[in-house]
Design a protein around this motif. Structure first.
Motif, PDB file in Angstrom:
ATOM      1  N   TRP A  57       0.695  -1.428   0.133  1.00 19.10           N
ATOM      2  CA  TRP A  57      -0.315  -0.125  -0.027  1.00 19.10           C
ATOM      3  C   TRP A  57       0.657   1.531  -0.424  1.00 19.10           C
ATOM      4  O   TRP A  57       0.411   2.363   0.096  1.00 19.10           O
ATOM      5  CB  TRP A  57      -1.187  -0.087   0.814  1.00 19.10           C
ATOM      6  CG  TRP A  57      -2.147  -1.523   1.205  1.00 19.10           C
ATOM      7  CD1 TRP A  57      -1.726  -2.315   2.035  1.00 19.10           C
ATOM      8  CD2 TRP A  57      -2.808  -1.539   0.568  1.00 19.10           C
ATOM      9  NE1 TRP A  57      -2.587  -2.971   2.186  1.00 19.10           N
ATOM     10  CE2 TRP A  57      -3.436  -2.984   0.991  1.00 19.10           C
ATOM     11  CE3 TRP A  57      -3.466  -1.051  -0.276  1.00 19.10           C
ATOM     12  CZ2 TRP A  57      -4.501  -3.288   0.330  1.00 19.10           C
ATOM     13  CZ3 TRP A  57      -4.339  -2.190  -1.670  1.00 19.10           C
ATOM     14  CH2 TRP A  57      -4.809  -2.534  -1.201  1.00 19.10           C
ATOM     15  N   GLU A 110      -4.274 -11.875   4.747  1.00 17.07           N
ATOM     16  CA  GLU A 110      -5.620 -11.405   5.106  1.00 17.07           C
ATOM     17  C   GLU A 110      -5.635 -11.476   6.139  1.00 17.07           C
ATOM     18  O   GLU A 110      -6.261 -12.376   6.802  1.00 17.07           O
ATOM     19  CB  GLU A 110      -6.716 -12.061   3.986  1.00 17.07           C
ATOM     20  CG  GLU A 110      -6.917 -12.057   2.616  1.00 17.07           C
ATOM     21  CD  GLU A 110      -7.807 -12.683   2.087  1.00 17.07           C
ATOM     22  OE1 GLU A 110      -9.243 -12.968   2.168  1.00 17.07           O
ATOM     23  OE2 GLU A 110      -7.639 -12.952   0.706  1.00 17.07           O
ATOM     24  N   LEU A 165      -9.101  -6.705   3.526  1.00 15.42           N
ATOM     25  CA  LEU A 165      -8.039  -6.692   2.309  1.00 15.42           C
ATOM     26  C   LEU A 165      -6.981  -7.575   2.758  1.00 15.42           C
ATOM     27  O   LEU A 165      -6.491  -8.343   3.764  1.00 15.42           O
ATOM     28  CB  LEU A 165      -7.235  -5.222   2.874  1.00 15.42           C
ATOM     29  CG  LEU A 165      -8.105  -4.290   2.805  1.00 15.42           C
ATOM     30  CD1 LEU A 165      -7.995  -2.881   4.013  1.00 15.42           C
ATOM     31  CD2 LEU A 165      -9.289  -3.793   1.163  1.00 15.42           C
ATOM     32  N   ASP A 170      -2.760  -8.054   2.418  1.00 14.01           N
ATOM     33  CA  ASP A 170      -1.661  -6.587   2.876  1.00 14.01           C
ATOM     34  C   ASP A 170      -0.159  -7.789   2.733  1.00 14.01           C
ATOM     35  O   ASP A 170      -0.405  -8.889   2.974  1.00 14.01           O
ATOM     36  CB  ASP A 170      -1.947  -6.846   4.132  1.00 14.01           C
ATOM     37  CG  ASP A 170      -2.768  -6.145   4.314  1.00 14.01           C
ATOM     38  OD1 ASP A 170      -3.181  -4.872   4.430  1.00 14.01           O
ATOM     39  OD2 ASP A 170      -3.268  -6.097   6.176  1.00 14.01           O
TER      40      ASP A 170
END
Length: 142
Positions: free
Chosen positions: A43, A129, A134, A136
């Motif tokens: 991210w 997860e 989400l 990651d």
């Protein structure tokens, strides 16, 4: 009935929940981890690779690191239970703040496996997860 604990984990577990000694199954992989080139969370697109410090005290490998910028923060801290040629087991805390969305807090504690596959020059967290559905991608580079 509760599943039985893995014998290796039980043998290396200390009362505090940390490992007593890292089970080094592959010396080359140990060297790669000790001389790693950082940590990332997908991210944090524009962040430089985070710094990850690996120390070995009394045969117990400890890692601690951070990657952060305006997009959010990744923190990791804990011990290496075991390391093999293509994977290691980490026992500790993985904390993700404000990524990918401001206000997100994903704190995970426990045992996690990081695995290197193919010709990749990193180990990737296998339990991807955890929070809010989400995925990651936490990667430790060598």
């Amino acid at each position: 009935a509760a599943p039985a604990a893995a014998p290796a984990a039980a043998a290396t577990a200390a009362p505090s929940g940390s490992a007593l000694k890292t089970d080094i199954q592959n010396q080359a992989a140990y060297e790669r981890l000790m001389n790693n080139s950082g940590i990332t969370l997908q991210w944090l697109w524009s962040a430089q690779r985070g710094h990850l410090t690996a120390t070995d005290e009394n045969d117990l490998v400890h890692i601690e690191g951070t990657q952060a910028n305006f997009e959010g923060t990744l923190k990791i801290k804990g011990d290496i239970v075991s390391i093999a040629s293509d994977r290691f087991v980490f026992r500790g805390t993985i904390l993700i703040l404000d990524a990918p969305d401001k206000g997100r807090r994903c704190e995970r504690n426990g045992d996690f496996e990081f695995r290197a596959t193919g010709k990749r020059k990193y180990w990737r967290l296998q339990q991807m997860e955890a929070c809010g559905g989400l995925t990651d991608y936490v990667d430790v580079y060598y």
